[in-house]
Design a protein around this motif. Structure first.
Motif, PDB file in Angstrom:
ATOM      1  N   MET A 324      24.862 -26.086  -9.799  1.00 55.16           N
ATOM      2  CA  MET A 324      23.485 -25.742  -9.472  1.00 55.16           C
ATOM      3  C   MET A 324      23.438 -24.833  -8.248  1.00 55.16           C
ATOM      4  O   MET A 324      22.598 -23.924  -8.154  1.00 55.16           O
ATOM      5  N   SER A 356      18.576 -29.498 -13.534  1.00 54.02           N
ATOM      6  CA  SER A 356      19.663 -30.451 -13.260  1.00 54.02           C
ATOM      7  C   SER A 356      19.516 -31.715 -14.098  1.00 54.02           C
ATOM      8  O   SER A 356      20.498 -32.240 -14.648  1.00 54.02           O
ATOM      9  N   GLY A 408      20.769 -32.752  -7.886  1.00 43.96           N
ATOM     10  CA  GLY A 408      20.077 -31.479  -8.090  1.00 43.96           C
ATOM     11  C   GLY A 408      19.098 -31.149  -6.979  1.00 43.96           C
ATOM     12  O   GLY A 408      18.637 -30.012  -6.856  1.00 43.96           O
TER      13      GLY A 408
END
Length: 427
Positions: A324, A356, A408
Protein backbone atom coordinates in the motif's frame (compact mmCIF):
# COMPACT_ATOMS: atom_id res chain seq x y z
CA UNK A 1 -21.77 7.43 -2.79
CA UNK A 2 -18.29 7.81 -1.27
CA UNK A 3 -18.27 4.16 -0.23
CA UNK A 4 -19.30 2.91 -3.69
CA UNK A 5 -16.70 5.10 -5.41
CA UNK A 6 -13.97 4.01 -2.98
CA UNK A 7 -14.79 0.33 -3.53
CA UNK A 8 -14.76 0.86 -7.31
CA UNK A 9 -11.37 2.63 -7.19
CA UNK A 10 -10.00 -0.05 -4.87
CA UNK A 11 -11.03 -2.87 -7.22
CA UNK A 12 -9.57 -0.98 -10.19
CA UNK A 13 -6.29 -0.47 -8.34
CA UNK A 14 -6.05 -4.20 -7.57
CA UNK A 15 -7.08 -5.19 -11.13
CA UNK A 16 -4.36 -3.02 -12.66
CA UNK A 17 -1.69 -4.94 -10.72
CA UNK A 18 -3.05 -8.49 -10.54
CA UNK A 19 0.22 -10.36 -9.97
CA UNK A 20 1.42 -7.90 -7.36
CA UNK A 21 -1.96 -8.09 -5.59
CA UNK A 22 -1.87 -11.90 -5.62
CA UNK A 23 1.65 -12.04 -4.17
CA UNK A 24 0.58 -9.52 -1.53
CA UNK A 25 -2.45 -11.61 -0.57
CA UNK A 26 -0.43 -14.83 -0.47
CA UNK A 27 0.63 -14.27 3.14
CA UNK A 28 -3.00 -13.76 4.19
CA UNK A 29 -4.14 -16.80 2.18
CA UNK A 30 -1.49 -19.10 3.72
CA UNK A 31 -2.03 -17.74 7.23
CA UNK A 32 -5.81 -18.01 7.29
CA UNK A 33 -5.73 -21.28 5.34
CA UNK A 34 -3.36 -22.81 7.90
CA UNK A 35 -5.51 -21.70 10.83
CA UNK A 36 -8.72 -22.98 9.20
CA UNK A 37 -7.10 -26.31 8.31
CA UNK A 38 -5.82 -26.79 11.87
CA UNK A 39 -9.18 -25.88 13.39
CA UNK A 40 -10.94 -28.24 10.96
CA UNK A 41 -8.70 -31.12 12.01
CA UNK A 42 -9.16 -30.17 15.68
CA UNK A 43 -12.97 -29.98 15.40
CA UNK A 44 -13.08 -33.28 13.52
CA UNK A 45 -10.88 -35.08 16.06
CA UNK A 46 -12.84 -33.63 18.98
CA UNK A 47 -16.14 -34.69 17.38
CA UNK A 48 -14.78 -38.17 16.67
CA UNK A 49 -13.48 -38.57 20.24
CA UNK A 50 -16.80 -37.36 21.62
CA UNK A 51 -18.71 -39.88 19.50
CA UNK A 52 -16.30 -42.65 20.49
CA UNK A 53 -16.72 -41.88 24.18
CA UNK A 54 -20.48 -41.73 23.71
CA UNK A 55 -20.36 -45.25 22.25
CA UNK A 56 -18.11 -46.33 25.11
CA UNK A 57 -20.44 -44.80 27.67
CA UNK A 58 -19.11 -41.27 28.16
CA UNK A 59 -22.72 -40.07 28.42
CA UNK A 60 -23.51 -42.75 30.98
CA UNK A 61 -24.28 -42.10 34.62
CA UNK A 62 -23.96 -45.17 36.80
CA UNK A 63 -26.30 -44.95 39.77
CA UNK A 64 -26.29 -47.51 42.57
CA UNK A 65 -26.85 -48.09 46.25
CA UNK A 66 -23.90 -47.65 48.55
CA UNK A 67 -23.85 -48.49 52.23
CA UNK A 68 -23.30 -45.52 54.48
CA UNK A 69 -20.10 -45.19 56.44
CA UNK A 70 -20.13 -45.32 60.25
CA UNK A 71 -19.98 -41.53 60.45
CA UNK A 72 -22.88 -41.19 58.04
CA UNK A 73 -24.87 -43.71 60.05
CA UNK A 74 -24.26 -41.78 63.26
CA UNK A 75 -25.44 -38.56 61.62
CA UNK A 76 -28.34 -40.31 59.93
CA UNK A 77 -29.95 -42.10 62.89
CA UNK A 78 -28.59 -40.27 65.91
CA UNK A 79 -26.17 -43.07 66.79
CA UNK A 80 -28.81 -45.82 66.91
CA UNK A 81 -26.40 -48.49 65.67
CA UNK A 82 -28.47 -51.34 67.11
CA UNK A 83 -31.31 -50.47 64.74
CA UNK A 84 -28.85 -50.60 61.84
CA UNK A 85 -27.47 -54.00 62.93
CA UNK A 86 -30.96 -55.48 63.17
CA UNK A 87 -31.80 -54.48 59.59
CA UNK A 88 -31.30 -57.57 57.41
CA UNK A 89 -33.15 -56.85 54.17
CA UNK A 90 -31.03 -55.23 51.44
CA UNK A 91 -32.60 -52.13 49.94
CA UNK A 92 -33.36 -52.25 46.23
CA UNK A 93 -34.04 -49.69 43.51
CA UNK A 94 -37.52 -50.39 42.17
CA UNK A 95 -38.96 -49.94 38.69
CA UNK A 96 -41.25 -47.25 40.12
CA UNK A 97 -38.23 -45.23 41.30
CA UNK A 98 -36.56 -45.49 37.89
CA UNK A 99 -39.78 -44.48 36.09
CA UNK A 100 -40.12 -41.49 38.44
CA UNK A 101 -36.57 -40.31 37.65
CA UNK A 102 -37.21 -40.72 33.89
CA UNK A 103 -40.34 -38.56 34.17
CA UNK A 104 -38.61 -35.92 36.28
CA UNK A 105 -35.66 -35.53 33.88
CA UNK A 106 -37.28 -36.63 30.62
CA UNK A 107 -35.55 -33.91 28.57
CA UNK A 108 -32.08 -34.90 29.82
CA UNK A 109 -32.43 -38.70 29.91
CA UNK A 110 -32.22 -40.58 26.61
CA UNK A 111 -32.69 -44.06 28.10
CA UNK A 112 -32.07 -46.18 31.17
CA UNK A 113 -30.01 -49.38 31.09
CA UNK A 114 -30.58 -52.30 33.43
CA UNK A 115 -28.00 -55.03 33.83
CA UNK A 116 -28.17 -57.99 36.20
CA UNK A 117 -25.59 -60.77 36.28
CA UNK A 118 -27.42 -64.09 36.20
CA UNK A 119 -24.22 -66.15 36.38
CA UNK A 120 -22.05 -68.58 34.46
CA UNK A 121 -23.73 -71.47 32.68
CA UNK A 122 -23.40 -74.02 29.89
CA UNK A 123 -25.17 -73.25 26.63
CA UNK A 124 -26.16 -76.36 24.65
CA UNK A 125 -27.31 -76.92 21.09
CA UNK A 126 -27.60 -80.59 20.25
CA UNK A 127 -24.21 -82.19 20.84
CA UNK A 128 -22.40 -78.84 20.94
CA UNK A 129 -21.93 -76.82 24.11
CA UNK A 130 -20.04 -73.74 25.33
CA UNK A 131 -19.42 -71.95 28.60
CA UNK A 132 -21.13 -68.57 28.77
CA UNK A 133 -21.76 -65.72 31.14
CA UNK A 134 -25.44 -64.74 31.29
CA UNK A 135 -26.55 -61.14 31.66
CA UNK A 136 -30.12 -60.03 32.17
CA UNK A 137 -30.68 -56.70 30.40
CA UNK A 138 -33.33 -54.36 29.03
CA UNK A 139 -33.51 -52.52 25.70
CA UNK A 140 -31.72 -49.47 27.10
CA UNK A 141 -28.60 -51.55 27.75
CA UNK A 142 -27.62 -51.33 24.08
CA UNK A 143 -27.75 -47.52 24.24
CA UNK A 144 -25.18 -47.52 27.05
CA UNK A 145 -22.43 -49.34 25.14
CA UNK A 146 -21.21 -49.93 21.59
CA UNK A 147 -22.67 -53.41 21.06
CA UNK A 148 -23.06 -53.94 17.32
CA UNK A 149 -26.00 -55.97 16.02
CA UNK A 150 -25.03 -58.22 13.09
CA UNK A 151 -28.37 -59.88 12.39
CA UNK A 152 -31.76 -60.37 13.98
CA UNK A 153 -32.92 -57.84 16.54
CA UNK A 154 -32.15 -56.43 19.97
CA UNK A 155 -34.08 -57.54 23.01
CA UNK A 156 -37.18 -55.36 23.30
CA UNK A 157 -39.14 -53.86 26.16
CA UNK A 158 -41.91 -56.32 25.32
CA UNK A 159 -39.47 -59.20 25.88
CA UNK A 160 -38.69 -57.76 29.30
CA UNK A 161 -42.30 -57.10 30.21
CA UNK A 162 -43.51 -60.57 29.18
CA UNK A 163 -40.41 -62.42 30.52
CA UNK A 164 -39.87 -64.07 27.16
CA UNK A 165 -37.33 -66.94 26.79
CA UNK A 166 -35.29 -65.14 24.11
CA UNK A 167 -31.53 -64.77 23.89
CA UNK A 168 -28.84 -62.79 22.06
CA UNK A 169 -25.52 -64.48 21.39
CA UNK A 170 -22.20 -63.37 19.87
CA UNK A 171 -21.10 -64.26 16.35
CA UNK A 172 -18.17 -66.14 17.90
CA UNK A 173 -20.54 -68.30 19.95
CA UNK A 174 -22.85 -68.79 16.96
CA UNK A 175 -19.92 -70.19 14.99
CA UNK A 176 -18.97 -72.55 17.82
CA UNK A 177 -22.49 -73.91 18.29
CA UNK A 178 -23.95 -73.84 14.80
CA UNK A 179 -21.29 -72.91 12.26
CA UNK A 180 -22.29 -71.70 8.79
CA UNK A 181 -24.27 -68.56 8.08
CA UNK A 182 -25.17 -66.31 11.03
CA UNK A 183 -28.62 -65.67 9.57
CA UNK A 184 -29.49 -69.35 9.94
CA UNK A 185 -28.96 -69.07 13.72
CA UNK A 186 -32.05 -66.90 14.22
CA UNK A 187 -34.95 -68.80 15.75
CA UNK A 188 -32.78 -71.78 16.69
CA UNK A 189 -33.43 -73.31 20.15
CA UNK A 190 -30.77 -73.30 22.87
CA UNK A 191 -30.68 -74.78 26.35
CA UNK A 192 -29.14 -72.98 29.32
CA UNK A 193 -27.92 -75.35 32.02
CA UNK A 194 -27.44 -73.74 35.43
CA UNK A 195 -26.78 -76.20 38.21
CA UNK A 196 -29.41 -78.91 37.95
CA UNK A 197 -31.87 -76.76 36.03
CA UNK A 198 -32.30 -76.48 32.25
CA UNK A 199 -34.01 -73.55 30.55
CA UNK A 200 -35.05 -73.43 26.89
CA UNK A 201 -34.48 -70.27 24.85
CA UNK A 202 -34.51 -69.31 21.19
CA UNK A 203 -32.09 -66.94 19.43
CA UNK A 204 -33.43 -63.56 18.27
CA UNK A 205 -30.18 -61.69 17.59
CA UNK A 206 -26.44 -62.00 17.02
CA UNK A 207 -24.02 -59.27 18.13
CA UNK A 208 -20.40 -58.61 17.18
CA UNK A 209 -17.94 -60.23 19.58
CA UNK A 210 -15.10 -57.97 20.72
CA UNK A 211 -11.76 -59.61 21.34
CA UNK A 212 -10.30 -59.28 24.82
CA UNK A 213 -7.17 -57.14 24.50
CA UNK A 214 -5.65 -58.59 27.67
CA UNK A 215 -3.38 -61.64 27.54
CA UNK A 216 -5.16 -64.88 28.38
CA UNK A 217 -3.92 -68.44 28.80
CA UNK A 218 -7.28 -69.88 27.75
CA UNK A 219 -7.65 -71.70 24.44
CA UNK A 220 -9.78 -70.01 21.79
CA UNK A 221 -12.64 -72.48 22.22
CA UNK A 222 -12.60 -72.08 26.01
CA UNK A 223 -13.13 -68.31 26.00
CA UNK A 224 -16.32 -67.44 27.90
CA UNK A 225 -18.58 -65.09 25.95
CA UNK A 226 -21.58 -63.11 27.15
CA UNK A 227 -25.17 -63.88 26.23
CA UNK A 228 -28.08 -61.55 26.88
CA UNK A 229 -31.57 -62.43 28.07
CA UNK A 230 -34.42 -60.19 29.33
CA UNK A 231 -33.63 -58.95 32.83
CA UNK A 232 -37.00 -60.10 34.14
CA UNK A 233 -36.44 -63.58 32.72
CA UNK A 234 -33.06 -63.70 34.44
CA UNK A 235 -34.55 -62.65 37.77
CA UNK A 236 -37.22 -65.33 37.44
CA UNK A 237 -34.58 -67.98 36.76
CA UNK A 238 -32.54 -66.95 39.81
CA UNK A 239 -35.57 -66.29 42.03
CA UNK A 240 -33.95 -62.97 42.94
CA UNK A 241 -35.62 -60.08 44.74
CA UNK A 242 -37.57 -57.41 42.92
CA UNK A 243 -35.70 -54.25 42.07
CA UNK A 244 -32.06 -53.59 41.27
CA UNK A 245 -28.84 -52.78 43.02
CA UNK A 246 -28.06 -50.17 40.39
CA UNK A 247 -28.87 -48.85 36.93
CA UNK A 248 -27.28 -46.74 34.20
CA UNK A 249 -28.70 -43.50 32.85
CA UNK A 250 -27.82 -42.57 29.26
CA UNK A 251 -27.95 -38.78 29.07
CA UNK A 252 -28.75 -36.84 25.91
CA UNK A 253 -25.60 -35.52 24.12
CA UNK A 254 -26.77 -31.93 24.67
CA UNK A 255 -26.32 -32.31 28.45
CA UNK A 256 -23.18 -30.19 28.80
CA UNK A 257 -22.13 -30.88 32.38
CA UNK A 258 -22.69 -34.56 33.10
CA UNK A 259 -21.18 -34.34 36.59
CA UNK A 260 -23.70 -31.67 37.64
CA UNK A 261 -26.56 -33.66 36.14
CA UNK A 262 -25.39 -36.79 37.99
CA UNK A 263 -25.29 -34.83 41.25
CA UNK A 264 -28.87 -33.61 40.62
CA UNK A 265 -30.09 -37.18 40.14
CA UNK A 266 -28.25 -38.34 43.25
CA UNK A 267 -29.74 -35.55 45.37
CA UNK A 268 -33.23 -36.05 43.94
CA UNK A 269 -33.35 -39.81 44.58
CA UNK A 270 -31.83 -39.57 48.05
CA UNK A 271 -34.31 -36.92 49.12
CA UNK A 272 -37.37 -38.59 47.65
CA UNK A 273 -36.68 -42.30 48.18
CA UNK A 274 -33.85 -42.72 50.66
CA UNK A 275 -34.23 -39.74 52.98
CA UNK A 276 -35.31 -41.96 55.86
CA UNK A 277 -32.99 -44.82 54.99
CA UNK A 278 -30.19 -45.14 57.53
CA UNK A 279 -28.48 -48.00 55.68
CA UNK A 280 -28.10 -47.05 52.02
CA UNK A 281 -27.97 -44.03 49.77
CA UNK A 282 -27.76 -43.50 46.01
CA UNK A 283 -24.33 -42.68 44.58
CA UNK A 284 -23.53 -41.75 40.97
CA UNK A 285 -20.39 -42.08 38.83
CA UNK A 286 -19.65 -40.65 35.35
CA UNK A 287 -16.98 -40.99 32.65
CA UNK A 288 -17.36 -37.46 31.32
CA UNK A 289 -14.10 -36.28 32.89
CA UNK A 290 -12.14 -38.59 30.57
CA UNK A 291 -13.89 -37.18 27.50
CA UNK A 292 -13.32 -33.62 28.73
CA UNK A 293 -9.64 -34.23 29.37
CA UNK A 294 -9.04 -35.64 25.89
CA UNK A 295 -10.94 -32.81 24.22
CA UNK A 296 -9.05 -30.21 26.26
CA UNK A 297 -5.68 -31.69 25.26
CA UNK A 298 -6.60 -31.63 21.55
CA UNK A 299 -7.99 -28.11 21.86
CA UNK A 300 -4.90 -26.81 23.66
CA UNK A 301 -2.52 -28.32 21.11
CA UNK A 302 -4.63 -26.98 18.23
CA UNK A 303 -4.71 -23.46 19.68
CA UNK A 304 -0.93 -23.53 20.16
CA UNK A 305 -0.35 -24.66 16.56
CA UNK A 306 -2.92 -22.18 15.24
CA UNK A 307 -1.16 -19.39 17.15
CA UNK A 308 2.12 -20.31 15.46
CA UNK A 309 0.38 -20.45 12.07
CA UNK A 310 -1.19 -17.08 12.85
CA UNK A 311 2.26 -15.48 12.78
CA UNK A 312 2.05 -15.73 9.00
CA UNK A 313 -1.01 -13.46 9.23
CA UNK A 314 1.19 -10.82 10.82
CA UNK A 315 3.71 -11.27 8.01
CA UNK A 316 0.87 -10.99 5.50
CA UNK A 317 -0.33 -7.80 7.18
CA UNK A 318 3.14 -6.28 6.91
CA UNK A 319 3.11 -7.23 3.22
CA UNK A 320 -0.22 -5.41 2.81
CA UNK A 321 1.24 -2.29 4.45
CA UNK A 322 4.33 -2.44 2.25
CA UNK A 323 2.40 -2.77 -1.01
CA UNK A 324 0.00 0.00 0.00
CA UNK A 325 2.96 2.33 0.64
CA UNK A 326 4.25 1.48 -2.83
CA UNK A 327 0.78 2.13 -4.26
CA UNK A 328 0.60 5.53 -2.53
CA UNK A 329 3.98 6.46 -3.95
CA UNK A 330 3.01 5.38 -7.48
CA UNK A 331 -0.23 7.34 -7.35
CA UNK A 332 1.17 10.54 -5.88
CA UNK A 333 0.13 12.65 -8.86
CA UNK A 334 -3.36 11.16 -8.79
CA UNK A 335 -3.67 12.06 -5.12
CA UNK A 336 -2.46 15.60 -5.84
CA UNK A 337 -5.02 16.03 -8.61
CA UNK A 338 -7.88 14.78 -6.44
CA UNK A 339 -6.92 17.10 -3.61
CA UNK A 340 -6.57 20.01 -6.04
CA UNK A 341 -10.11 19.30 -7.25
CA UNK A 342 -11.41 19.50 -3.68
CA UNK A 343 -11.17 15.95 -2.31
CA UNK A 344 -10.99 15.99 1.48
CA UNK A 345 -8.27 14.23 3.48
CA UNK A 346 -10.89 11.84 4.93
CA UNK A 347 -11.97 10.79 1.40
CA UNK A 348 -8.36 10.04 0.36
CA UNK A 349 -7.75 8.15 3.60
CA UNK A 350 -10.97 6.16 3.23
CA UNK A 351 -10.14 5.23 -0.38
CA UNK A 352 -6.84 3.57 0.52
CA UNK A 353 -8.24 1.87 3.65
CA UNK A 354 -11.04 0.36 1.51
CA UNK A 355 -8.48 -0.85 -1.03
CA UNK A 356 -6.47 -2.48 1.76
CA UNK A 357 -9.61 -4.11 3.18
CA UNK A 358 -10.58 -5.47 -0.25
CA UNK A 359 -7.12 -7.04 -0.59
CA UNK A 360 -7.45 -8.68 2.84
CA UNK A 361 -11.06 -9.76 2.25
CA UNK A 362 -10.23 -11.49 -1.05
CA UNK A 363 -7.20 -13.06 0.60
CA UNK A 364 -9.30 -14.13 3.60
CA UNK A 365 -12.01 -15.79 1.48
CA UNK A 366 -9.36 -17.52 -0.64
CA UNK A 367 -7.62 -18.63 2.56
CA UNK A 368 -10.85 -20.07 3.96
CA UNK A 369 -11.44 -22.12 0.80
CA UNK A 370 -7.81 -23.27 0.80
CA UNK A 371 -7.98 -24.12 4.52
CA UNK A 372 -11.22 -26.09 4.22
CA UNK A 373 -9.86 -28.13 1.31
CA UNK A 374 -6.56 -28.76 3.12
CA UNK A 375 -8.34 -29.63 6.37
CA UNK A 376 -10.78 -31.99 4.62
CA UNK A 377 -7.88 -33.75 2.90
CA UNK A 378 -5.99 -34.13 6.20
CA UNK A 379 -9.05 -35.40 8.06
CA UNK A 380 -9.85 -37.84 5.26
CA UNK A 381 -6.26 -39.14 5.37
CA UNK A 382 -6.66 -39.72 9.12
CA UNK A 383 -9.89 -41.63 8.51
CA UNK A 384 -12.30 -39.22 10.23
CA UNK A 385 -15.33 -37.31 9.00
CA UNK A 386 -14.75 -33.58 8.48
CA UNK A 387 -16.46 -31.07 10.79
CA UNK A 388 -16.53 -27.48 9.54
CA UNK A 389 -15.47 -24.98 12.27
CA UNK A 390 -18.04 -22.23 11.59
CA UNK A 391 -16.77 -19.99 14.39
CA UNK A 392 -13.21 -20.18 13.01
CA UNK A 393 -14.46 -19.18 9.54
CA UNK A 394 -16.36 -16.16 10.88
CA UNK A 395 -13.34 -15.23 13.00
CA UNK A 396 -11.02 -15.52 9.98
CA UNK A 397 -13.16 -13.15 7.90
CA UNK A 398 -13.35 -10.62 10.73
CA UNK A 399 -9.62 -10.93 11.39
CA UNK A 400 -8.76 -10.33 7.73
CA UNK A 401 -10.90 -7.18 7.75
CA UNK A 402 -9.18 -5.94 10.92
CA UNK A 403 -5.79 -6.55 9.32
CA UNK A 404 -6.92 -4.50 6.32
CA UNK A 405 -7.83 -1.55 8.56
CA UNK A 406 -4.81 -1.73 10.86
CA UNK A 407 -2.14 -2.22 8.20
CA UNK A 408 -3.84 -0.02 5.63
CA UNK A 409 -4.33 2.97 7.91
CA UNK A 410 -0.72 4.20 7.92
CA UNK A 411 -0.34 4.28 4.11
CA UNK A 412 -3.84 5.79 3.79
CA UNK A 413 -3.08 8.45 6.37
CA UNK A 414 0.20 9.25 4.64
CA UNK A 415 -1.66 9.74 1.35
CA UNK A 416 -4.28 11.95 3.03
CA UNK A 417 -1.64 14.29 4.50
CA UNK A 418 0.18 14.94 1.21
CA UNK A 419 0.62 18.51 0.12
CA UNK A 420 -1.30 18.82 -3.19
CA UNK A 421 1.32 21.16 -4.80
CA UNK A 422 4.21 18.83 -3.95
CA UNK A 423 2.16 15.84 -5.08
CA UNK A 424 1.47 17.43 -8.48
CA UNK A 425 5.19 18.21 -8.99
CA UNK A 426 6.21 14.62 -8.04
CA UNK A 427 7.98 12.70 -10.84
Amino acid sequence: MLIRESIKLGIMGIANNKMRAFLTMLGIIIGIGSVIAIMTVSSSLTHSITQTFVRMGANNIMAGLRKRSDKELERGNGGDSQKQMNRKEEERITDEMIDDVKREYQTEIASVALNEIVGNAVLQSGMNSANVSIYGINRGYFDSNDSRLLCGRYLSERDVKERKPVIMISDKLAGQLFGGDRQSVLGRPLTIAIGNMNYDFYVVGVYKYREDTSFSQEAEEDVVTMVYIPVTTGKEMMHSANGYGGFTIVAHPQVENLADFAAKIETYMNRKFFGNNNDYQIRTVTMSSMKGSMSNVIRSVSIAIAFIAGISLLVGGIGIMNIMLVSVTERTKEIGMRKALGAKNSAIRFQFIVESMILCLIGGISGIIFGLLLGAFAVSALGYSAVVPVSAIVGAVMFSMIIGVLFGYYPANRAAKMNPIEALRYE
